[in-house]
Scaffold this motif. Structure first.
Motif, PDB file in Angstrom:
ATOM      1  N   ASP A  39    -132.231 -20.608 -30.305  1.00 63.63           N
ATOM      2  CA  ASP A  39    -132.275 -21.535 -29.174  1.00 63.63           C
ATOM      3  C   ASP A  39    -133.037 -22.771 -29.621  1.00 63.63           C
ATOM      4  OD1 ASP A  39    -131.623 -22.228 -26.522  1.00 63.63           O
ATOM      5  OD2 ASP A  39    -133.648 -21.753 -25.864  1.00 63.63           O
ATOM      6  N   VAL A  40    -132.367 -23.921 -29.640  1.00 66.79           N
ATOM      7  CA  VAL A  40    -132.938 -25.176 -30.113  1.00 66.79           C
ATOM      8  C   VAL A  40    -133.528 -25.945 -28.931  1.00 66.79           C
ATOM      9  CG1 VAL A  40    -132.434 -27.381 -31.229  1.00 66.79           C
ATOM     10  CG2 VAL A  40    -131.319 -25.293 -32.039  1.00 66.79           C
ATOM     11  N   ALA A  48    -132.824 -18.810 -24.016  1.00 67.02           N
ATOM     12  CA  ALA A  48    -132.776 -17.872 -25.142  1.00 67.02           C
ATOM     13  C   ALA A  48    -132.661 -16.423 -24.686  1.00 67.02           C
ATOM     14  CB  ALA A  48    -134.026 -18.056 -26.009  1.00 67.02           C
ATOM     15  N   LYS A  49    -133.293 -16.115 -23.558  1.00 65.05           N
ATOM     16  CA  LYS A  49    -133.344 -14.734 -23.083  1.00 65.05           C
ATOM     17  C   LYS A  49    -132.017 -14.240 -22.521  1.00 65.05           C
ATOM     18  CE  LYS A  49    -138.211 -15.232 -21.782  1.00 65.05           C
ATOM     19  NZ  LYS A  49    -139.198 -15.189 -20.671  1.00 65.05           N
ATOM     20  N   ILE A  50    -131.075 -15.162 -22.288  1.00 67.82           N
ATOM     21  CA  ILE A  50    -129.804 -14.786 -21.668  1.00 67.82           C
ATOM     22  C   ILE A  50    -128.972 -13.892 -22.579  1.00 67.82           C
ATOM     23  CG2 ILE A  50    -127.562 -15.715 -20.927  1.00 67.82           C
ATOM     24  CD1 ILE A  50    -129.745 -16.111 -18.855  1.00 67.82           C
ATOM     25  N   VAL A  58    -136.526 -18.965 -31.598  1.00 68.16           N
ATOM     26  CA  VAL A  58    -136.647 -20.121 -30.710  1.00 68.16           C
ATOM     27  C   VAL A  58    -137.303 -21.253 -31.491  1.00 68.16           C
ATOM     28  CG1 VAL A  58    -136.712 -18.819 -28.556  1.00 68.16           C
ATOM     29  CG2 VAL A  58    -138.844 -19.257 -29.774  1.00 68.16           C
ATOM     30  N   SER A  59    -136.822 -22.462 -31.281  1.00 68.41           N
ATOM     31  CA  SER A  59    -137.402 -23.609 -31.967  1.00 68.41           C
ATOM     32  C   SER A  59    -137.654 -24.730 -30.969  1.00 68.41           C
ATOM     33  CB  SER A  59    -136.481 -24.095 -33.093  1.00 68.41           C
ATOM     34  OG  SER A  59    -135.345 -24.756 -32.575  1.00 68.41           O
ATOM     35  N   SER A  77    -138.833 -14.853 -33.049  1.00 64.69           N
ATOM     36  CA  SER A  77    -139.532 -15.689 -34.009  1.00 64.69           C
ATOM     37  C   SER A  77    -139.546 -17.109 -33.460  1.00 64.69           C
ATOM     38  CB  SER A  77    -138.822 -15.670 -35.366  1.00 64.69           C
ATOM     39  OG  SER A  77    -138.724 -14.357 -35.864  1.00 64.69           O
ATOM     40  N   ALA A  78    -140.602 -17.859 -33.757  1.00 63.42           N
ATOM     41  CA  ALA A  78    -140.737 -19.218 -33.241  1.00 63.42           C
ATOM     42  C   ALA A  78    -140.930 -20.181 -34.402  1.00 63.42           C
ATOM     43  CB  ALA A  78    -141.915 -19.312 -32.277  1.00 63.42           C
ATOM     44  N   VAL A  79    -140.209 -21.307 -34.345  1.00 63.60           N
ATOM     45  CA  VAL A  79    -140.260 -22.303 -35.416  1.00 63.60           C
ATOM     46  C   VAL A  79    -140.444 -23.672 -34.793  1.00 63.60           C
ATOM     47  CG1 VAL A  79    -139.027 -23.353 -37.340  1.00 63.60           C
ATOM     48  CG2 VAL A  79    -138.720 -20.909 -36.849  1.00 63.60           C
ATOM     49  N   LYS A  80    -141.440 -24.407 -35.265  1.00 63.97           N
ATOM     50  CA  LYS A  80    -141.681 -25.760 -34.774  1.00 63.97           C
ATOM     51  C   LYS A  80    -140.906 -26.740 -35.656  1.00 63.97           C
ATOM     52  CE  LYS A  80    -145.463 -28.927 -33.515  1.00 63.97           C
ATOM     53  NZ  LYS A  80    -144.942 -30.122 -34.226  1.00 63.97           N
TER      54      LYS A  80
END
Length: 237
Positions: A39-40, A48-50, A58-59, A77-80
């Motif tokens: 999910d951008v 994203a949760k859908i 997630v970014s 996972s999370a990406v900045k």
């Protein structure tokens, strides 16, 4: 005024945590299972949760938005990072989603190109954003007054042209979304002066544009307005 400072407002926002657009995604993808989704510009992670995935990523450019997305959902996972340069290997994801964010991107076609690269063959790009007609340049101006990070909401024809080299369109549905003006205008914690500028910009609109936006006004106070959103499902060529 920044997304880091207002991240919690987006988590509880009625414009973001619920919506007909999310219901459409549930209907279209409820029976599908994916290995890996991205999910951008995920904000608080409502979109994203859908999807049903083995691995979620997630970014977002905002660190605090990512914190909100993970605060009660420790799975992904999370990406900045910025949307136009996705730091992932080619053909990594089965599905990429981007909800109510494209209008912030300085290089929308760059985002579509990067999404195509990062998607597996025949993968999905799920796009939800504001959609304008040619006369709705007025709304782009007001959005910029409210939020200087707003770049541009596009016409459907412009989106078709930007995506044509990378995707085919599988599905498109136009929605009309009514916004509570008080909540919408204060979401980014604006100064009193900026709030006044937003209100005056709406009140100064030509009558036909007020009608187009279904502007509700009582005693010179704006109650709500309605804009157009599009749910567009694209498949990688």
């Amino acid at each position: 005024m920044s997304f880091d400072e207002s991240a919690f407002n987006y988590k509880i926002s009625s414009d973001h945590k619920t919506g007909t657009d999310l219901d459409i995604l549930k209907r279209l993808f409820g029976n599908k299972k994916f290995d890996k989704t991205l999910d951008v510009a995920a904000a608080a992670g409502h979109c994203a949760k859908i999807f049903n995935a083995k691995q979620y990523v997630v970014s977002d450019l905002s660190f605090n938005m990512l914190k909100e997305a993970l605060s009660d959902w420790p799975v992904p996972s999370a990406v900045k990072n910025c949307a136009e340069t996705l730091p992932f290997k080619t053909q990594t994801f089965d599905l990429i989603s981007c909800r109510i964010a494209l209008h912030h991107f300085r290089d929308a076609e760059g985002f579509f190109k990067e999404s195509s690269r990062a998607l597996k063959n025949n993968g999905f790009l799920v796009l939800i954003d504001s959609l304008v007609d040619i006369e709705d340049a007025y709304l782009n101006t007001i959005e910029f007054i409210r939020d200087p990070s707003h770049f541009r909401s596009y016409t459907f024809k412009e989106i078709v042209n930007m995506t044509a080299d990378y995707f085919r369109i599988d599905f498109m549905q136009l929605l009309y979304k009514k916004h509570n003006f008080d909540e919408w205008s204060k979401r980014l914690n604006p100064s009193r002066e900026r709030l006044e500028k937003i209100s005056q910009a709406f009140l100064a609109l030509p009558e036909n544009i007020k009608h187009e936006l279904s502007l509700e006004i009582a005693d010179e106070n704006i109650l709500s307005y309605t804009d157009k959103k599009a749910v567009i499902i694209l498949r990688k060529l």
